[in-house]
Scaffold this motif. Structure first.
Motif, short mmCIF file in Angstrom:
data_model
loop_
_atom_site.label_atom_id
_atom_site.label_comp_id
_atom_site.label_asym_id
_atom_site.label_seq_id
_atom_site.Cartn_x
_atom_site.Cartn_y
_atom_site.Cartn_z
N LYS A 2 -4.03 2.69 17.69
CA LYS A 2 -2.90 1.88 17.24
C LYS A 2 -1.93 2.73 16.44
CE LYS A 2 -5.29 -2.58 17.02
NZ LYS A 2 -5.71 -3.71 16.15
N ALA A 3 -0.63 2.42 16.60
CA ALA A 3 0.40 3.15 15.88
C ALA A 3 1.59 2.24 15.64
CB ALA A 3 0.83 4.39 16.66
N VAL A 4 2.30 2.46 14.52
CA VAL A 4 3.53 1.72 14.22
C VAL A 4 4.68 2.52 14.81
CG1 VAL A 4 5.02 0.81 12.41
CG2 VAL A 4 2.53 0.77 12.11
N ARG A 5 5.34 1.93 15.79
CA ARG A 5 6.33 2.66 16.57
C ARG A 5 7.76 2.17 16.30
NH1 ARG A 5 4.97 7.22 19.10
NH2 ARG A 5 6.29 6.74 20.90
N PHE A 6 8.65 3.13 16.11
CA PHE A 6 10.09 2.88 16.07
C PHE A 6 10.59 3.07 17.49
CE2 PHE A 6 14.27 5.22 15.36
CZ PHE A 6 15.02 4.07 15.29
N LEU A 62 6.21 6.09 13.03
CA LEU A 62 6.73 6.25 11.68
C LEU A 62 5.66 6.82 10.75
CD1 LEU A 62 8.73 2.90 11.34
CD2 LEU A 62 9.69 5.19 11.65
N GLY A 63 6.07 7.13 9.50
CA GLY A 63 5.13 7.56 8.48
C GLY A 63 5.24 9.02 8.12
N HIS A 64 5.91 9.33 6.99
CA HIS A 64 6.04 10.73 6.56
C HIS A 64 5.31 11.03 5.26
CE1 HIS A 64 9.53 8.55 4.81
NE2 HIS A 64 9.32 9.32 3.76
N GLY A 126 2.36 9.39 10.55
CA GLY A 126 1.00 8.99 10.19
C GLY A 126 0.71 7.51 10.15
N MET A 127 1.66 6.65 10.55
CA MET A 127 1.36 5.22 10.65
C MET A 127 0.57 4.98 11.92
SD MET A 127 2.45 3.07 8.27
CE MET A 127 3.34 3.29 6.72
N ALA A 128 -0.58 5.62 11.99
CA ALA A 128 -1.42 5.59 13.18
C ALA A 128 -2.83 5.99 12.76
CB ALA A 128 -0.88 6.55 14.24
N GLU A 129 -3.73 5.91 13.71
CA GLU A 129 -5.10 6.31 13.39
C GLU A 129 -5.24 7.82 13.28
OE1 GLU A 129 -8.06 4.10 15.74
OE2 GLU A 129 -6.41 2.78 16.33
#
Length: 347
Positions: A2-6, A62-64, A126-129
């Motif tokens: 799973k990941a948070v995608r833009f 996303l995710g920095h 890093g908004m992912a596993e």
């Protein structure tokens, strides 16, 4: 995974199933412990458009602000142990120019020619596993909690860099400083200032609970609104403060900073609201500086981690599961957070 995608400009992100990445040469695969949600992410999917260019164009994860455990090593990687916890330095420059050579990829001379700006800013974050990271960008955490450490890669590093540059203004007895805006970065800024300077720290925000939190870290709260600048001047015997760190960056907050800065002081605008201000010779205190900063260096991130491991700074975090990741962005957008939202995919 799973990941948070833009996925598109002016479009709220979605949680999607994507293939687990594989580390390339010089990279590692990081099993994400924590991924911080930042206002920069909100700007990406809410405010930015095609004018930002290809570097930030969708789609990506996303995710920095990321921490995690090394899961797999790419070709040629040495000196990194599988299973150990690391913080990820987000910016990625060309690696060859003077700025990158000193670990300041944020000011890369060849930034315009790079395919992305950072992990989570054009490159899968890093908004992912799991995510891949250049091994050079890893900062070891030892036995420190990686979840609470995640925001340090931006919300800790950004104020630390700004404060470190202003240290000459804060050396010696009787110095004072004002922190404007007590969100995630402002709260850590208060902690950093009390940890590495002897200055009296004043802090202001429109939220009473945010000022109360800063007071716990050693700051003296200053109520906002009408007469705010007069109150700061009164507290400093009419002289003003030696440094101001504005973590908002809108015209009214910059104006307050200009009204309370002492002669030979330094105002640093850290907030990226991007609103203008006015300046003229006669209203500016003599030799008072007005400047801005962006993120920091990888060397400074090592120093931030050292403060964290020593217990000198401790980010206030609220954790969310991967399934709750979109709610983290809603809470951030709606101003419901005084600390940092951290998504924990493997909690």
């Amino acid at each position: 995974m799973k990941a948070v995608r833009f996925t598109a400009w002016k479009t709220f992100p979605t949680i999607e199933e994507v293939e687990r990445p594989k580390p390339g040469p010089g990279e590692v695969l990081l099993k994400i412990a924590g991924a911080g949600a930042c206002h920069s992410d909100v700007a990406i999917f809410e405010q930015f458009d095609e004018s930002m260019g290809d570097q930030l164009a969708p789609s990506y994860t996303l995710g920095h602000e990321n921490s995690g455990w090394v899961e797999e090593l790419g070709e040629g990687v040495t000196g990194v142990n599988v299973g150990d916890a690391y913080l990820s330095y987000g910016p990625i420059g060309c690696g060859q120019c003077p700025a990158c050579s000193r670990g300041q990829d944020t000011y890369c001379y060849n930034a315009a020619e790079q395919p992305y700006l950072a992990t989570g800013l054009g490159r899968d974050g890093g908004m992912a596993e799991y995510m891949t990271v250049p091994a050079r960008n890893l900062v070891p955490l030892g036995d420190a909690d990686p979840v609470a450490a995640a925001p340090l890669s931006d919300a800790g590093l950004t104020p630390y860099h700004a404060i470190k540059l202003a240290l000459p203004k804060l050396q010696g007895g009787g110095k004072s400083v004002l922190v404007i805006g007590l969100g995630g970065l402002g709260q850590i800024a208060v902690q950093i200032l009390t940890a590495i300077t002897g200055a009296t720290v004043y802090a202001t925000d429109m939220k009473p609970e945010a000022m109360a939190e800063a007071e716990k870290s050693g700051a003296i709260p200053v109520e906002g609104g009408e007469g705010q600048a007069d109150r700061v001047r009164e507290l400093t015997g009419g002289q003003g403060v030696d440094a101001v760190f504005d973590f908002v960056g809108i015209t009214p907050t910059i104006k307050v900073a200009q009204q309370v800065i002492a002669r030979r002081g330094r105002i640093t605008i850290v907030g990226v609201a991007g609103q203008p201000t006015s300046w003229d010779f006669y209203s500016n205190p003599y030799e008072a500086e007005l400047t801005n900063t962006y993120w920091g260096t990888i060397e400074e991130l090592y120093e931030v981690v050292a403060l964290y491991r020593a217990g000198k700074i401790s980010p206030s975090v609220k954790t969310y599961s991967m399934d709750q990741a979109l709610q983290a962005y809603h809470d951030l957008h709606d101003g419901k957070l005084s600390g940092r939202a951290v998504v924990t995919p493997h909690a």
